[in-house]
Design a protein around this motif. Sequence first.
Motif, PDB file in Angstrom:
ATOM      1  N   LEU A   1      60.955  -4.032  31.679  1.00  0.00           N
ATOM      2  CA  LEU A   1      60.936  -2.923  30.885  1.00  0.00           C
ATOM      3  C   LEU A   1      59.983  -1.808  31.411  1.00  0.00           C
ATOM      4  O   LEU A   1      58.857  -2.206  31.613  1.00  0.00           O
ATOM      5  CB  LEU A   1      60.817  -2.936  29.498  1.00  0.00           C
ATOM      6  CG  LEU A   1      61.906  -4.104  28.679  1.00  0.00           C
ATOM      7  CD1 LEU A   1      61.159  -4.387  27.109  1.00  0.00           C
ATOM      8  CD2 LEU A   1      63.063  -3.275  28.489  1.00  0.00           C
ATOM      9  N   ILE A   2      60.534  -0.702  31.544  1.00  0.00           N
ATOM     10  CA  ILE A   2      59.580   0.597  31.793  1.00  0.00           C
ATOM     11  C   ILE A   2      59.891   1.580  30.601  1.00  0.00           C
ATOM     12  O   ILE A   2      61.000   2.053  30.346  1.00  0.00           O
ATOM     13  CB  ILE A   2      60.068   1.092  33.106  1.00  0.00           C
ATOM     14  CG1 ILE A   2      59.751   0.187  34.287  1.00  0.00           C
ATOM     15  CG2 ILE A   2      59.215   2.459  33.252  1.00  0.00           C
ATOM     16  CD1 ILE A   2      60.185   0.542  35.554  1.00  0.00           C
ATOM     17  N   VAL A   3      58.541   1.791  29.858  1.00  0.00           N
ATOM     18  CA  VAL A   3      58.650   2.897  28.956  1.00  0.00           C
ATOM     19  C   VAL A   3      57.901   3.990  29.421  1.00  0.00           C
ATOM     20  O   VAL A   3      56.561   3.984  29.853  1.00  0.00           O
ATOM     21  CB  VAL A   3      58.054   2.334  27.511  1.00  0.00           C
ATOM     22  CG1 VAL A   3      58.015   3.280  26.445  1.00  0.00           C
ATOM     23  CG2 VAL A   3      58.964   0.869  27.338  1.00  0.00           C
ATOM     24  N   ARG A   4      58.553   5.239  29.464  1.00  0.00           N
ATOM     25  CA  ARG A   4      57.858   6.383  29.833  1.00  0.00           C
ATOM     26  C   ARG A   4      57.804   7.450  28.662  1.00  0.00           C
ATOM     27  O   ARG A   4      58.216   7.121  27.698  1.00  0.00           O
ATOM     28  CB  ARG A   4      58.529   7.086  31.192  1.00  0.00           C
ATOM     29  CG  ARG A   4      58.305   6.411  32.301  1.00  0.00           C
ATOM     30  CD  ARG A   4      56.802   6.380  32.925  1.00  0.00           C
ATOM     31  NE  ARG A   4      56.688   5.630  34.061  1.00  0.00           N
ATOM     32  CZ  ARG A   4      56.505   4.380  34.022  1.00  0.00           C
ATOM     33  NH1 ARG A   4      56.011   3.610  33.194  1.00  0.00           N
ATOM     34  NH2 ARG A   4      56.340   3.720  35.498  1.00  0.00           N
ATOM     35  N   SER A   5      57.515   8.736  28.977  1.00  0.00           N
ATOM     36  CA  SER A   5      57.324   9.653  27.936  1.00  0.00           C
ATOM     37  C   SER A   5      58.788  10.195  27.480  1.00  0.00           C
ATOM     38  O   SER A   5      59.100  10.486  26.315  1.00  0.00           O
ATOM     39  CB  SER A   5      56.543  10.749  28.242  1.00  0.00           C
ATOM     40  OG  SER A   5      57.280  11.446  29.218  1.00  0.00           O
ATOM     41  N   ARG A   6      59.671   9.950  28.313  1.00  0.00           N
ATOM     42  CA  ARG A   6      61.021  10.743  27.730  1.00  0.00           C
ATOM     43  C   ARG A   6      62.139   9.705  28.151  1.00  0.00           C
ATOM     44  O   ARG A   6      63.362  10.002  28.025  1.00  0.00           O
ATOM     45  CB  ARG A   6      61.406  11.819  28.727  1.00  0.00           C
ATOM     46  CG  ARG A   6      60.573  13.189  28.322  1.00  0.00           C
ATOM     47  CD  ARG A   6      61.239  14.405  28.665  1.00  0.00           C
ATOM     48  NE  ARG A   6      60.222  15.507  28.146  1.00  0.00           N
ATOM     49  CZ  ARG A   6      60.601  16.195  27.012  1.00  0.00           C
ATOM     50  NH1 ARG A   6      61.531  15.668  26.425  1.00  0.00           N
ATOM     51  NH2 ARG A   6      60.014  17.045  26.791  1.00  0.00           N
ATOM     52  N   PHE A   7      61.930   8.313  28.640  1.00  0.00           N
ATOM     53  CA  PHE A   7      63.098   7.297  28.700  1.00  0.00           C
ATOM     54  C   PHE A   7      62.410   5.997  28.765  1.00  0.00           C
ATOM     55  O   PHE A   7      61.221   5.789  29.090  1.00  0.00           O
ATOM     56  CB  PHE A   7      63.705   7.686  30.130  1.00  0.00           C
ATOM     57  CG  PHE A   7      63.005   7.363  31.545  1.00  0.00           C
ATOM     58  CD1 PHE A   7      63.178   6.246  31.848  1.00  0.00           C
ATOM     59  CD2 PHE A   7      62.076   8.315  31.870  1.00  0.00           C
ATOM     60  CE1 PHE A   7      62.239   5.665  33.015  1.00  0.00           C
ATOM     61  CE2 PHE A   7      61.695   7.870  33.063  1.00  0.00           C
ATOM     62  CZ  PHE A   7      61.701   6.729  33.551  1.00  0.00           C
ATOM     63  N   MET A   8      63.310   5.125  28.516  1.00  0.00           N
ATOM     64  CA  MET A   8      63.040   3.621  28.472  1.00  0.00           C
ATOM     65  C   MET A   8      64.121   3.218  29.597  1.00  0.00           C
ATOM     66  O   MET A   8      65.350   3.449  29.195  1.00  0.00           O
ATOM     67  CB  MET A   8      62.888   2.934  27.265  1.00  0.00           C
ATOM     68  CG  MET A   8      62.562   1.512  27.174  1.00  0.00           C
ATOM     69  SD  MET A   8      63.601   0.204  27.512  1.00  0.00           S
ATOM     70  CE  MET A   8      64.844   0.292  26.229  1.00  0.00           C
ATOM     71  N   ARG A   9      63.676   1.948  30.479  1.00  0.00           N
ATOM     72  CA  ARG A   9      64.590   1.754  31.109  1.00  0.00           C
ATOM     73  C   ARG A   9      64.235   0.199  31.664  1.00  0.00           C
ATOM     74  O   ARG A   9      63.073  -0.317  31.368  1.00  0.00           O
ATOM     75  CB  ARG A   9      64.546   2.233  32.664  1.00  0.00           C
ATOM     76  CG  ARG A   9      65.465   1.819  33.716  1.00  0.00           C
ATOM     77  CD  ARG A   9      65.611   2.601  34.958  1.00  0.00           C
ATOM     78  NE  ARG A   9      64.155   2.693  35.361  1.00  0.00           N
ATOM     79  CZ  ARG A   9      63.765   3.607  36.275  1.00  0.00           C
ATOM     80  NH1 ARG A   9      64.862   4.180  36.965  1.00  0.00           N
ATOM     81  NH2 ARG A   9      62.546   3.375  36.836  1.00  0.00           N
ATOM     82  N   GLY A  10      65.382  -0.612  31.683  1.00  0.00           N
ATOM     83  CA  GLY A  10      64.991  -2.171  32.027  1.00  0.00           C
ATOM     84  C   GLY A  10      66.151  -2.906  32.342  1.00  0.00           C
ATOM     85  O   GLY A  10      67.327  -2.527  32.135  1.00  0.00           O
ATOM     86  N   HIS A  11      66.110  -4.297  32.743  1.00  0.00           N
ATOM     87  CA  HIS A  11      67.018  -5.396  32.828  1.00  0.00           C
ATOM     88  C   HIS A  11      66.522  -6.526  32.277  1.00  0.00           C
ATOM     89  O   HIS A  11      65.447  -6.946  32.576  1.00  0.00           O
ATOM     90  CB  HIS A  11      67.010  -5.479  34.521  1.00  0.00           C
ATOM     91  CG  HIS A  11      68.327  -6.428  34.650  1.00  0.00           C
ATOM     92  ND1 HIS A  11      67.977  -7.395  35.836  1.00  0.00           N
ATOM     93  CD2 HIS A  11      69.169  -6.665  34.069  1.00  0.00           C
ATOM     94  CE1 HIS A  11      69.151  -8.088  35.822  1.00  0.00           C
ATOM     95  NE2 HIS A  11      69.862  -7.944  34.877  1.00  0.00           N
ATOM     96  N   VAL A  12      67.203  -6.833  31.168  1.00  0.00           N
ATOM     97  CA  VAL A  12      66.775  -8.110  30.327  1.00  0.00           C
ATOM     98  C   VAL A  12      67.819  -9.076  30.334  1.00  0.00           C
ATOM     99  O   VAL A  12      69.012  -8.691  30.522  1.00  0.00           O
ATOM    100  CB  VAL A  12      66.469  -7.774  29.053  1.00  0.00           C
ATOM    101  CG1 VAL A  12      65.225  -6.813  28.779  1.00  0.00           C
ATOM    102  CG2 VAL A  12      67.479  -6.939  28.263  1.00  0.00           C
ATOM    103  N   GLN A  13      67.502 -10.265  30.273  1.00  0.00           N
ATOM    104  CA  GLN A  13      68.267 -11.330  30.186  1.00  0.00           C
ATOM    105  C   GLN A  13      67.834 -12.538  29.169  1.00  0.00           C
ATOM    106  O   GLN A  13      67.068 -12.508  28.779  1.00  0.00           O
ATOM    107  CB  GLN A  13      68.351 -12.305  31.620  1.00  0.00           C
ATOM    108  CG  GLN A  13      68.882 -11.710  32.797  1.00  0.00           C
ATOM    109  CD  GLN A  13      68.617 -12.307  33.920  1.00  0.00           C
ATOM    110  OE1 GLN A  13      67.790 -13.166  34.168  1.00  0.00           O
ATOM    111  NE2 GLN A  13      69.740 -12.217  34.913  1.00  0.00           N
ATOM    112  N   GLY A  14      69.100 -13.136  28.350  1.00  0.00           N
ATOM    113  CA  GLY A  14      68.533 -13.833  27.465  1.00  0.00           C
ATOM    114  C   GLY A  14      70.152 -14.437  26.837  1.00  0.00           C
ATOM    115  O   GLY A  14      71.202 -14.278  27.290  1.00  0.00           O
ATOM    116  N   ASP A  15      70.068 -15.035  25.519  1.00  0.00           N
ATOM    117  CA  ASP A  15      71.329 -15.558  25.288  1.00  0.00           C
ATOM    118  C   ASP A  15      72.080 -14.545  24.617  1.00  0.00           C
ATOM    119  O   ASP A  15      71.615 -13.485  24.461  1.00  0.00           O
ATOM    120  CB  ASP A  15      71.005 -16.890  24.302  1.00  0.00           C
ATOM    121  CG  ASP A  15      70.517 -16.469  22.973  1.00  0.00           C
ATOM    122  OD1 ASP A  15      69.861 -15.161  22.886  1.00  0.00           O
ATOM    123  OD2 ASP A  15      70.326 -17.077  21.948  1.00  0.00           O
TER     124      ASP A  15
END
Length: 137
Positions: free
Chosen positions: A33-47
Amino acid sequence: CMAVVGGHSFQWLLVSFEEIFDVAFGLHLVGWLIVRSRFMRGHVQGDTFALSYFRRWLEEKHLSQEAGKMDWVRLWAENTGLEAPLQYRHLVCAKDKRRYKNKKVHIIAQLEGLQIKRFQEDANSRRQADQELWLSK
């Protein structure tokens, strides 16, 4: 599940960073996850349940008021089944590793944009007041 979240402004970056990370970590999601002042972006995996809950949490915009406001959420490449070898083993939040000079340039540009917007609003309100004064004579 790939995610991009646009925020009005994550006012307290550290607070929003911790809230998003804690929710993902509590659901045992792995990825980045990347959290910046105007956006959050990420690639997560799980059930399936964890991904659907995280998606719902993002879509319902459950950040606290101290953390800021989410304007929109876009999710794609969502896979509801676990693939045998997961691409990631841990959940990682990437810090902003830009040099202070680059951060300062972006902060100044943001502040200049806000100041220009404030000047334009002030000029518009003065223009309307002058027109009302002129029409009332």
